[in-house]
Scaffold this motif. Structure first.
Motif, PDB file in Angstrom:
ATOM      1  N   LEU A 199      23.420   9.363  -6.394  1.00 45.08           N
ATOM      2  CA  LEU A 199      24.158   9.612  -5.153  1.00 45.08           C
ATOM      3  C   LEU A 199      23.252  10.257  -4.103  1.00 45.08           C
ATOM      4  N   VAL A 200      22.292  11.053  -4.570  1.00 43.64           N
ATOM      5  CA  VAL A 200      21.350  11.700  -3.652  1.00 43.64           C
ATOM      6  C   VAL A 200      20.364  10.692  -3.066  1.00 43.64           C
ATOM      7  N   VAL A 201      19.901   9.737  -3.875  1.00 34.23           N
ATOM      8  CA  VAL A 201      18.797   8.883  -3.431  1.00 34.23           C
ATOM      9  C   VAL A 201      19.239   7.545  -2.852  1.00 34.23           C
ATOM     10  N   THR A 202      20.441   7.070  -3.198  1.00 33.23           N
ATOM     11  CA  THR A 202      20.831   5.744  -2.732  1.00 33.23           C
ATOM     12  C   THR A 202      20.932   5.699  -1.209  1.00 33.23           C
ATOM     13  N   GLY A 203      20.358   4.658  -0.632  1.00 35.75           N
ATOM     14  CA  GLY A 203      20.327   4.530   0.822  1.00 35.75           C
ATOM     15  C   GLY A 203      19.222   5.316   1.489  1.00 35.75           C
ATOM     16  N   ARG A 204      18.487   6.124   0.700  1.00 39.32           N
ATOM     17  CA  ARG A 204      17.378   6.916   1.240  1.00 39.32           C
ATOM     18  C   ARG A 204      16.058   6.135   1.069  1.00 39.32           C
ATOM     19  N   PRO A 205      14.977   6.592   1.728  1.00 40.18           N
ATOM     20  CA  PRO A 205      13.688   5.896   1.577  1.00 40.18           C
ATOM     21  C   PRO A 205      13.171   5.980   0.146  1.00 40.18           C
ATOM     22  N   VAL A 248      11.498   9.757 -10.815  1.00 38.32           N
ATOM     23  CA  VAL A 248      11.290   8.304 -10.842  1.00 38.32           C
ATOM     24  C   VAL A 248      12.410   7.599 -10.094  1.00 38.32           C
ATOM     25  N   LEU A 249      13.631   8.092 -10.230  1.00 41.98           N
ATOM     26  CA  LEU A 249      14.768   7.496  -9.539  1.00 41.98           C
ATOM     27  C   LEU A 249      14.601   7.614  -8.023  1.00 41.98           C
ATOM     28  N   ALA A 250      14.159   8.774  -7.553  1.00 45.20           N
ATOM     29  CA  ALA A 250      14.003   8.982  -6.110  1.00 45.20           C
ATOM     30  C   ALA A 250      12.915   8.106  -5.517  1.00 45.20           C
ATOM     31  N   THR A 251      11.829   7.924  -6.237  1.00 45.64           N
ATOM     32  CA  THR A 251      10.669   7.243  -5.654  1.00 45.64           C
ATOM     33  C   THR A 251      10.672   5.737  -5.872  1.00 45.64           C
ATOM     34  N   THR A 252      11.386   5.249  -6.908  1.00 49.99           N
ATOM     35  CA  THR A 252      11.410   3.804  -7.171  1.00 49.99           C
ATOM     36  C   THR A 252      12.759   3.151  -6.912  1.00 49.99           C
ATOM     37  N   LEU A 259       6.366   1.043   1.359  1.00 55.24           N
ATOM     38  CA  LEU A 259       6.515   0.691   2.767  1.00 55.24           C
ATOM     39  C   LEU A 259       6.584  -0.818   2.943  1.00 55.24           C
ATOM     40  N   ASP A 260       7.168  -1.253   4.057  1.00 55.45           N
ATOM     41  CA  ASP A 260       7.150  -2.677   4.380  1.00 55.45           C
ATOM     42  C   ASP A 260       5.902  -2.999   5.192  1.00 55.45           C
ATOM     43  N   GLU A 261       5.792  -4.248   5.633  1.00 55.50           N
ATOM     44  CA  GLU A 261       4.579  -4.676   6.343  1.00 55.50           C
ATOM     45  C   GLU A 261       4.407  -3.997   7.688  1.00 55.50           C
ATOM     46  N   HIS A 262       5.468  -3.351   8.194  1.00 50.98           N
ATOM     47  CA  HIS A 262       5.376  -2.636   9.464  1.00 50.98           C
ATOM     48  C   HIS A 262       5.058  -1.143   9.271  1.00 50.98           C
ATOM     49  N   GLY A 263       4.922  -0.728   8.015  1.00 47.30           N
ATOM     50  CA  GLY A 263       4.649   0.672   7.734  1.00 47.30           C
ATOM     51  C   GLY A 263       5.882   1.544   7.686  1.00 47.30           C
ATOM     52  N   ASP A 264       7.070   0.921   7.647  1.00 44.02           N
ATOM     53  CA  ASP A 264       8.327   1.676   7.557  1.00 44.02           C
ATOM     54  C   ASP A 264       8.774   1.732   6.107  1.00 44.02           C
ATOM     55  N   SER A 265       9.550   2.755   5.793  1.00 43.01           N
ATOM     56  CA  SER A 265      10.008   2.958   4.409  1.00 43.01           C
ATOM     57  C   SER A 265      10.989   1.877   3.989  1.00 43.01           C
ATOM     58  N   LEU A 266      10.862   1.442   2.735  1.00 44.68           N
ATOM     59  CA  LEU A 266      11.910   0.620   2.135  1.00 44.68           C
ATOM     60  C   LEU A 266      13.061   1.521   1.715  1.00 44.68           C
ATOM     61  N   HIS A 267      14.258   0.968   1.757  1.00 40.73           N
ATOM     62  CA  HIS A 267      15.455   1.721   1.365  1.00 40.73           C
ATOM     63  C   HIS A 267      16.154   0.988   0.236  1.00 40.73           C
ATOM     64  N   LEU A 325      15.674  15.352  -5.149  1.00 38.97           N
ATOM     65  CA  LEU A 325      15.473  15.890  -3.786  1.00 38.97           C
ATOM     66  C   LEU A 325      13.999  16.186  -3.534  1.00 38.97           C
ATOM     67  N   PHE A 326      13.324  16.726  -4.546  1.00 35.91           N
ATOM     68  CA  PHE A 326      11.891  17.006  -4.415  1.00 35.91           C
ATOM     69  C   PHE A 326      11.110  15.707  -4.212  1.00 35.91           C
ATOM     70  N   GLY A 327      11.454  14.681  -4.973  1.00 39.24           N
ATOM     71  CA  GLY A 327      10.782  13.396  -4.813  1.00 39.24           C
ATOM     72  C   GLY A 327      11.023  12.771  -3.453  1.00 39.24           C
ATOM     73  N   LEU A 328      12.226  12.978  -2.900  1.00 42.32           N
ATOM     74  CA  LEU A 328      12.526  12.412  -1.586  1.00 42.32           C
ATOM     75  C   LEU A 328      11.652  13.001  -0.481  1.00 42.32           C
ATOM     76  N   LEU A 329      11.145  14.218  -0.697  1.00 38.45           N
ATOM     77  CA  LEU A 329      10.237  14.803   0.301  1.00 38.45           C
ATOM     78  C   LEU A 329       9.043  13.890   0.531  1.00 38.45           C
ATOM     79  N   ALA A 330       8.463  13.381  -0.571  1.00 36.35           N
ATOM     80  CA  ALA A 330       7.322  12.474  -0.446  1.00 36.35           C
ATOM     81  C   ALA A 330       7.745  11.150   0.185  1.00 36.35           C
ATOM     82  N   CYS A 331       8.932  10.672  -0.163  1.00 35.56           N
ATOM     83  CA  CYS A 331       9.405   9.396   0.389  1.00 35.56           C
ATOM     84  C   CYS A 331       9.578   9.476   1.902  1.00 35.56           C
ATOM     85  N   TYR A 332      10.123  10.580   2.391  1.00 30.71           N
ATOM     86  CA  TYR A 332      10.292  10.745   3.837  1.00 30.71           C
ATOM     87  C   TYR A 332       8.951  10.946   4.539  1.00 30.71           C
TER      88      TYR A 332
END
Length: 431
Positions: free
Chosen positions: A413-419, A377-381, A423-431, A251-258
């Motif tokens: 379960l927390v990270v799947t489907g989340r950013p 590592v799981l959240a960010t990669t 980023l992709d070429e448009h600057g949006d998060s990969l999921h 959850l802490f790692g997802l903060l950076a991803c969002y």
């Protein structure tokens, strides 16, 4: 019209003679070459780091890690990398926020600028690691040389060999490469090798990874052993702690991803590397002054030092380090510094885990640190095998592996489907 049926791929002993053995030599060459590339860049960055963080401040009579020197050096790093991105051919490759652990080959002429920017980033104290630019450079050079020397081999094979070889060199073992390649095989066929079983497909990449790992071991003797006290007989309380810490770290790692796409857009509104990178360097300098010396650089050496100082830092100081390093990683990756994100993530996970252990001292340190690294590592990669591998290596205890496997499940379960932190070429998060 009668069409000729395609030739079936070789099988059984034929695959050994016609495919696997002929691939061994190029795989060995790629493995050794990729390792030497990684070691060369690392050694150069270390020498430059010693010069600007030790020799130069000593000559000037300034404290190496005083707040003023940290701010000056990080800002200077931003200016230096900005000049490379602005003026050197190829502009140091693609936007690093859009670069993962691999990808399509870039032009070989871009590699010198990419490696120069990466070296300056590493030496300057920026919170990024060597993995992404090293893998991208190894892929580019391997693809270019391989297609010239052995044009009959598929281009995708050269990419897989370079990726596996560099993973082996980075971690000092071919296991990480095997896990990465096998994860890729779950979604598509192995590049350059039709037919055969899983280990037939893994054969050439493992040769490259093994050669890269052995070259690194012989030259540099790397170790991911953090010196944690081993856990030999885990109990229910250890399992509960691993489950909770891995999930909270995810959850802490997802903060950076969002936050990543928003930080990236904010810096890129400035539109010019000589504005984005010096500003990013100044912010990193201020963060470094706040977080202290351990929150600088790629983070591997600093992680060992942090873990080996178990009990020295209180929970508040450890929480500050984790937050500062996370924000520093976000800033460095957003403003255009050239580097990878895995090594800093390991430091963040270690600081998070030690903070949890400082708050609840009954938690075993190996459980706290390895579970937190796993979640981060799981959240960010979003790479499950790599996350488990890194966490298990840090734990350095076979008894921890079942705990980490189970701890990865709620974290996933927390990270799947989340950013994720890319980023992709448009600057949006990969999921």
């Amino acid at each position: 019209m009668v069409t000729q049926a395609p030739t079936p791929p070789p099988a059984g002993p034929e695959i050994v003679r016609k495919v696997l053995l002929p691939l061994s030599v190029p795989a060995l060459v790629v493995g050794i070459g990729s390792a030497l590339l990684y070691l060369g860049i690392s050694k150069l960055a270390d020498r430059l780091q010693d010069l600007v963080w030790d020799t130069l401040p000593d000559a000037l009579g300034i404290g190496s890690y005083s707040s003023l020197w940290i701010i000056v050096m990080l800002t200077a790093s931003g200016i230096a990398v900005g000049l490379v991105v602005w003026k050197v051919y190829g502009h140091a490759g693609a936007d690093p926020a859009e670069v993962g652990l691999g990808g399509a080959p870039i032009k070989p002429g871009v590699v010198p600028g990419l490696l120069l920017a990466s070296t300056l980033t590493l030496a300057g104290g920026v919170s990024l690691g060597p993995e992404n630019p090293t893998i991208v450079s190894a892929i580019a050079l391997t693809f270019w040389l391989g297609r010239m020397v052995l044009p009959a081999l598929p281009g995708a094979l050269w990419v897989s060999l370079a990726t596996a070889a560099t993973f082996g060199a980075l971690f000092g073992t071919p296991v990480a490469a095997a896990l990465v390649i096998s994860e890729a095989l779950a979604s598509k066929a192995a590049p350059g090798l039709a037919g055969g079983g899983l280990w037939d497909k893994l054969f050439a990449p493992l040769v490259a990874a093994g050669a890269g790992a052995m070259t690194t071991q012989l030259v540099d003797h790397p170790s991911f052993d953090m010196g944690l006290p081993p856990l030999t007989n885990p109990g229910y309380e250890d399992l509960l702690a691993a489950l909770v810490i891995a999930t909270l770290a995810a959850l802490f790692g997802l903060l950076a991803c969002y936050a990543f796409p928003y930080a990236h857009r904010a810096f890129h509104r400035l539109k010019h590397p000589m504005l984005m990178l010096p500003l990013g360097g100044l912010i990193l300098g201020l963060l470094g002054a706040l977080g202290g010396r351990l929150t600088l650089f790629k983070g591997l050496t600093e992680t060992k030092e942090l873990v080996q100082s178990l009990g020295t830092y209180g929970s508040g100081e450890l929480a500050k380090m984790a937050v500062v390093k996370l924000v520093a990683l976000l800033v460095a990756a957003s403003c255009g510094f050239i580097g990878g994100r895995v090594f800093p993530i390991v430091f963040i996970g270690a600081a998070f885990g030690l903070c949890a252990q400082a708050l609840v001292t009954e938690i075993h340190p190996a459980v706290a640190v390895s579970a937190a690294v796993l979640g981060m590592v799981l959240a960010t990669t979003h790479q499950g095998w790599v996350s488990l591998f890194i966490a298990a290596v840090i734990a350095a205890s076979p008894a921890m592996i079942p705990l980490l496997v189970l701890a990865s499940l709620p974290a996933w379960l927390v990270v799947t489907g989340r950013p994720e932190l890319e980023l992709d070429e448009h600057g949006d998060s990969l999921h």
